[in-house]
Design an enzyme around this catalytic site. Structure first.
Site, PDB file in Angstrom:
ATOM      1  N   MET A   1      33.632  -4.349 -49.615  1.00  0.00           N
ATOM      2  CA  MET A   1      32.531  -3.415 -49.803  1.00  0.00           C
ATOM      3  C   MET A   1      31.676  -3.427 -48.549  1.00  0.00           C
ATOM      4  O   MET A   1      31.045  -4.418 -48.233  1.00  0.00           O
ATOM      5  CB  MET A   1      31.689  -3.808 -51.006  1.00  0.00           C
ATOM      6  CG  MET A   1      32.485  -3.862 -52.311  1.00  0.00           C
ATOM      7  SD  MET A   1      31.465  -4.199 -53.732  1.00  0.00           S
ATOM      8  CE  MET A   1      31.028  -5.892 -53.426  1.00  0.00           C
ATOM      9  N   CYS A   2      31.706  -2.341 -47.814  1.00  0.00           N
ATOM     10  CA  CYS A   2      30.910  -2.094 -46.607  1.00  0.00           C
ATOM     11  C   CYS A   2      31.706  -2.344 -45.330  1.00  0.00           C
ATOM     12  O   CYS A   2      32.602  -3.189 -45.289  1.00  0.00           O
ATOM     13  CB  CYS A   2      29.636  -2.921 -46.548  1.00  0.00           C
ATOM     14  SG  CYS A   2      28.600  -2.818 -48.012  1.00  0.00           S
ATOM     15  N   THR A   3      31.338  -1.605 -44.313  1.00  0.00           N
ATOM     16  CA  THR A   3      31.916  -1.730 -42.985  1.00  0.00           C
ATOM     17  C   THR A   3      30.796  -1.597 -41.964  1.00  0.00           C
ATOM     18  O   THR A   3      29.916  -0.751 -42.122  1.00  0.00           O
ATOM     19  CB  THR A   3      32.960  -0.627 -42.731  1.00  0.00           C
ATOM     20  OG1 THR A   3      33.991  -0.706 -43.718  1.00  0.00           O
ATOM     21  CG2 THR A   3      33.579  -0.752 -41.348  1.00  0.00           C
ATOM     22  N   ASP A  21      28.967   0.226 -49.332  1.00  0.00           N
ATOM     23  CA  ASP A  21      29.891   0.473 -50.440  1.00  0.00           C
ATOM     24  C   ASP A  21      29.447  -0.380 -51.621  1.00  0.00           C
ATOM     25  O   ASP A  21      29.320  -1.601 -51.496  1.00  0.00           O
ATOM     26  CB  ASP A  21      31.324   0.084 -50.055  1.00  0.00           C
ATOM     27  CG  ASP A  21      31.808   0.774 -48.784  1.00  0.00           C
ATOM     28  OD1 ASP A  21      31.221   1.798 -48.404  1.00  0.00           O
ATOM     29  OD2 ASP A  21      32.771   0.275 -48.183  1.00  0.00           O
ATOM     30  N   ARG A 206      40.331  -1.454 -43.397  1.00  0.00           N
ATOM     31  CA  ARG A 206      39.140  -0.814 -42.836  1.00  0.00           C
ATOM     32  C   ARG A 206      38.722  -1.500 -41.534  1.00  0.00           C
ATOM     33  O   ARG A 206      38.281  -0.845 -40.584  1.00  0.00           O
ATOM     34  CB  ARG A 206      38.000  -0.852 -43.856  1.00  0.00           C
ATOM     35  CG  ARG A 206      38.210   0.085 -45.021  1.00  0.00           C
ATOM     36  CD  ARG A 206      37.030   0.118 -45.978  1.00  0.00           C
ATOM     37  NE  ARG A 206      37.015  -1.007 -46.906  1.00  0.00           N
ATOM     38  CZ  ARG A 206      36.146  -1.987 -46.926  1.00  0.00           C
ATOM     39  NH1 ARG A 206      35.168  -2.033 -46.022  1.00  0.00           N
ATOM     40  NH2 ARG A 206      36.213  -2.954 -47.817  1.00  0.00           N
TER      41      ARG A 206
END
Length: 335
Positions: A1-3, A21, A206
């Site tokens: 969750m998250c980038t 995210d 990702r």
């Protein structure tokens, strides 16, 4: 969750982008926090400080700083890491609650190097919180970056602090731990291996796509083009809307995105559920000691018909000061 992705040579600017995210809305607002504000660690109140730098931060539930940029050009980004293990709290060591962890660095430091030196010299701990609304226990790591292009990834694994510090650490996602992410990246074509660039929403994939595309951006002809270029990278690493998958904590949709120019100090916010992009230029804001804490209520401003767009530096409003969640709040709620 998250980038999170850093572009260190964007036509003379350092540009950073991040996706948030999450599986539910975080009631995110933007806050203007001036210099001269007294805060404490949110644990036992033993570590106290007065903010040296003003900042603009994105919050979760107006209780936690999850992203932000200070007026010196230091930015920080909180992302999920399921493997996080902060260890048992040691009263002999300074500690920061998860809610104020990022804010301490934005309040206190101008550069990543100074922040990392303080972390390592003081053997600082992080106190894990509980979301009072959902009962979820956040497991997070922290990225810091600055206007020189320096970067640090800060994790707690097996109770021990791990810091990856240097300009090469430009990308961060989620699981597995950072040193494992780097090893997996080395298997990808273009990074030393022969595996094709992967396309799923897994954190490792990702990570690979963000690293690949940020390294191939053309030099921008303007700040607008630089910001648009970074949006193109983080959108490629974004996660689509989806039904909840309890067995996949990494399978969370992207709910908002931020791109910041750490050199000119522009902070750009985009919701994935509302059509307009908004930004603030920190040099236009009042961070002087004694200035009020102000909030841009994104829920009300972006949700109205037509919403707001563009520079929203004059849209911040006065209300009660931002109050970070503390362990005492959680203990009171339980009792």
């Amino acid at each position: 969750m998250c980038t999170r992705v850093v572009w260190t040579d964007a036509g003379g600017s350092v540009i950073v982008g991040r996706n948030m995210d999450y599986h539910r809305e975080l009631a995110t607002n933007l806050w203007l926090l001036p210099r001269g504000v007294r805060r404490d660690d949110g644990v036992h109140g033993e570590l106290t400080w007065t903010s040296r730098f003003g900042s603009v931060v994105a919050t979760a539930f107006d209780m936690i700083s999850v992203d932000g940029l200070n007026e010196a050009g230091l930015a920080g980004h909180v992302l999920w890491l399921a493997e996080s293990d902060y260890g048992e709290l040691d009263p002999a060591r300074p500690a920061l609650s998860q809610a104020v962890w990022l804010q301490y660095f934005l309040d206190t430091f101008a550069t990543v190097a100074d922040a990392v030196a303080w972390i390592e010299a003081n053997d600082v701990q992080v106190a894990q919180m509980v979301d009072p609304a959902s009962g979820e226990v956040p497991a997070i790591h922290l990225a810091l970056d600055d206007a020189t292009g320096d970067s640090a990834i800060i994790e707690y694994i097996g109770g021990a602090l791990e810091v990856h510090h240097g300009r090469d650490y430009r990308v961060m996602t989620n699981s597995p731990t950072y040193h494992e992410q780097l090893a997996l990246l080395a298997e990808i074509d273009g990074f030393g291996g022969d595996r094709p660039l992967p396309g799923t929403t897994l954190a490792t994939d990702r990570f690979a796509r963000a690293a690949y595309y940020v390294g191939r951006l053309p030099q921008p002809r303007s700040q607008v083009e630089a910001i648009a270029s970074m949006f193109s990278v983080i959108r490629n690493a974004a996660q689509p809307f989806r039904l909840p998958d309890p067995g996949r904590p990494d399978a969370s949709q992207t709910i908002w995105q931020v791109v910041a120019d750490l050199t000119t100090k522009r902070y750009v916010f985009e919701s994935t559920t509302r059509p307009n992009i908004v930004w603030v230029d920190l040099e236009d804001l009042d961070f002087t000691v004694g200035a009020p804490q102000l909030v841009l209520d994104l829920g009300s401003h972006l949700a109205v018909q037509g919403g707001v767009a563009g520079n929203v530096g004059d849209r911040f409003e006065r209300r009660a000061d931002l109050r970070f969640l503390t362990l005492a709040d959680l203990a009171h709620a339980e009792s």
